[in-house]
Design a protein around this motif. Structure first.
Motif, mmCIF file in Angstrom:
data_model
loop_
_atom_site.group_PDB
_atom_site.id
_atom_site.type_symbol
_atom_site.label_atom_id
_atom_site.label_comp_id
_atom_site.label_asym_id
_atom_site.label_seq_id
_atom_site.Cartn_x
_atom_site.Cartn_y
_atom_site.Cartn_z
ATOM 1 N N PHE A 317 0.845 -1.229 -0.034
ATOM 2 C CA PHE A 317 -0.240 0.054 0.024
ATOM 3 C C PHE A 317 0.881 1.237 0.012
ATOM 4 C CE2 PHE A 317 -3.250 -2.996 2.119
ATOM 5 C CZ PHE A 317 -4.250 -2.732 0.958
ATOM 6 N N VAL A 320 1.877 1.783 -3.552
ATOM 7 C CA VAL A 320 0.913 2.470 -4.302
ATOM 8 C C VAL A 320 0.701 3.831 -4.026
ATOM 9 C CG1 VAL A 320 -1.849 2.440 -4.515
ATOM 10 C CG2 VAL A 320 -0.538 0.296 -4.435
ATOM 11 N N SER A 384 -4.831 4.634 -11.330
ATOM 12 C CA SER A 384 -3.604 3.876 -10.991
ATOM 13 C C SER A 384 -2.530 3.912 -12.028
ATOM 14 C CB SER A 384 -4.070 2.021 -11.215
ATOM 15 O OG SER A 384 -4.746 1.962 -12.458
ATOM 16 N N LEU A 461 -7.257 -6.403 -4.789
ATOM 17 C CA LEU A 461 -6.350 -5.473 -5.308
ATOM 18 C C LEU A 461 -6.524 -5.526 -7.014
ATOM 19 C CD1 LEU A 461 -3.730 -4.985 -2.741
ATOM 20 C CD2 LEU A 461 -5.728 -3.711 -2.997
ATOM 21 N N SER A 466 -6.853 -0.700 -5.958
ATOM 22 C CA SER A 466 -6.796 -0.072 -4.638
ATOM 23 C C SER A 466 -7.669 0.621 -4.135
ATOM 24 C CB SER A 466 -5.250 0.697 -4.405
ATOM 25 O OG SER A 466 -4.213 -0.203 -4.635
#
Length: 541
Positions: A317, A320, A384, A461, A466
């Motif tokens: 995470f 990301v 993303s 995911l 996310s």
């Protein structure tokens, strides 16, 4: 000895000597010299050292372990399709939870049959052997999975044995605080794990198998410590020593009388009742069904609110959200561990027994919901592709920094709310004879949900991305707020013996109106007409 002779008077206010260094040191290291339960005239006592850390160690260690290049190379985690990689990853991370489901159920059977000390020794042995098998694996994924399952059997037992000990020795005025010390030790373990992984990534080569093995020795060290502790003491002497009062002090006499009275009355009411009889009682008595519902729903809503998944998959995470490089992501995870550890102990010492369980839940879940919602909105708006490429404009970079801060805030909300309550509910609600069974079933569901959640996150995911994962977690957190408002009663300052009256109310009154209808001062011996509700009938005393 008859029930009348055991019947205690109303317990006096807690003497200042009771809140002493022995009590807090025992709880802090969990750790406790804990009188666990009466068997005839003896208390069982045990020293258990940081028992709650087992879960946190695994949550922190496994997430870092599977992200280290040395582990990926040795077990070929980057081979095959994305779906295949996600499946292997989820199998590794969730195997301890799968073993813990079985372990939590075994805890009930072993505690009732062999007692708390023998259960402690068994769980420590399983925990130790499991991670020795993991560390000794040489590229065998099956051996890693088997070792983690065996260790999970022991870790699952810790969540039943630990809070059970606290519930049975803690003065009611600080029962929430001491239970939350156990909950806080989860993040002591997680913090140790995060820093172990980070330093291994910095100091050990990616080509060395010791890079991922070295941090696992934290498990082995903790488990070995537990195996060498444990002893018996006389009930009154043990309790007097723990309270730092003379054994003839009226407070000690009242506590002994209260526990003896409850135990004898329950033994008289359930004489000849088998384990299956206890299960029937748990399912057929309305008050016990409500207790079970509180335990079950707190686990379902708490586990799917996303906090444990964030702990386990923290490095991913943080990646990301813009952290680059393995060391940077692992260090960000270290900060998360420290934040959760500090906030857990602040909640334990300054919140849960002062503002109450219900209000603390409101504040914690609200903070968690707002934080998760912010992250979901940021990820959804940014996209993303932009996050992967790192091509963010100024406002997006600020949003990314804000999202990282929100992960830390969501951790604070979790420790204030669900993390405290998921253990405290078992300490607050169960009668003595149903405590092992009820706690075991609730913790079975705890690990069942954690297993499902850990197993599902890699696929979530991929499918939801996310932002979808965080949006789902925020929705569950909001649903939790509604459930707390309607169903969760305030149990602060209430003796374990006085909760029967509260749960005897109609189900729709317990959560919202119960504490007003049945004040916390109600206790054994205060029932009109000298009668006490045992959960399977009303008995004269």
């Amino acid at each position: 000895m008859g029930l009348r002779s055991l019947k205690p008077q109303r317990l006096q206010e807690t003497p200042h000597q009771v809140l002493n260094r022995r009590l807090f040191w025992s709880a802090a290291v969990f750790g406790m010299t804990f009188p666990a339960y009466l068997v005839g005239t003896n208390f069982l006592t045990s020293k258990t050292g940081f028992l709650g850390a087992s879960r946190g160690l695994d949550e922190g260690l496994v997430g870092g372990m599977v992200s280290l290049q040395s582990f990926k190379d040795e077990f070929h985690l980057e081979d095959g399709s994305q779906n295949h990689q996600a499946s292997i990853l989820s199998n590794i991370t969730s195997m301890v939870q799968l073993g813990s489901i079985v372990g939590a159920l075994l805890a009930f059977l072993i505690c009732d049959k062999l007692g708390r000390v023998q259960t402690l020794r068994i769980l420590s042995f399983l925990w130790l052997v499991g991670f020795i098998i993991v560390v000794a694996s040489q590229g065998s994924l099956g051996q890693v999975l088997a070792g983690r399952f065996i260790a999970g059997l022991g870790i699952g037992m810790t969540t039943v044995v630990g809070p059970m000990y606290i519930a049975e020795i803690a003065p009611k005025s600080v029962r929430g605080m001491l239970t939350n010390i156990f909950a806080g030790s989860v993040y002591l373990g997680a913090t140790i794990a995060f820093f172990s992984n980070w330093r291994a990534s910095v100091n050990l080569s990616d080509e060395s198998g010791w890079q991922w093995r070295a941090p696992q020795f934290a498990h082995i060290g903790f488990a070995t410590y537990h195996m060498i502790k444990g002893r018996y003491e006389d009930a009154k002497t043990a309790l007097a020593n723990l309270r730092m009062l003379d054994s003839s002090h009226s407070y000690v006499e009242d506590e002994i009388s209260g526990i003896s009275y409850q135990l004898e009355s329950e033994q008289e009411a359930t004489h000849g009742v088998s384990r299956w009889g206890k299960i029937r009682e748990l399912l057929l008595v309305p008050a016990n069904r409500y207790r079970l519902m509180l335990g079950f729903m707190s686990q379902v809503l708490g586990q799917w609110s996303g906090a444990n998944s964030i702990t386990i998959y923290a490095t991913e995470f943080f990646g990301v959200l813009g952290k680059s490089g393995q060391s940077e992501k692992l260090f960000a995870s270290c900060i998360l561990g420290v934040v959760k550890l500090v906030s857990a102990y602040i909640c334990a010492f300054f919140l849960i027994d002062f503002v109450g369980r219900r209000r603390s839940l409101y504040m914690g879940i609200s903070l968690q919901t707002l934080s998760l919602t912010y992250i979901a909105i940021f990820l959804g708006l940014t996209g993303s592709e932009a996050l992967k490429s790192g091509q963010l404009n100024t406002s997006q970079r600020r949003g990314a920094v804000g999202s990282i801060a929100m992960i830390y805030l969501s951790g604070i909300g979790w420790t204030m709310g669900w993390n405290s309550f998921q253990y405290l509910v078992n300490a607050d609600i169960w009668q003595l004879r149903l405590r092992a069974l009820g706690s075991s079933l609730v913790m079975c569901l705890h690990f069942l949900n954690q297993f499902g959640n850990t197993k599902a996150v890699p696929d979530m995911l991929l499918v939801l991305q996310s932002y979808g994962f965080f949006a789902f977690s925020a929705a569950v957190s909001f649903a939790g707020l509604i459930w707390v408002w309607f169903f969760v009663p305030e149990l602060r300052g209430r003796s374990l013996e006085s909760t029967d009256e509260l749960f005897a109310l109609p189900w729709y009154q317990i959560g919202r109106y119960g504490p007003e209808l049945v004040p916390a001062e109600s206790a054994i011996g205060d029932h009109p007409g000298g009668k006490v509700e045992t959960g399977i009938g009303t008995h004269s005393v």
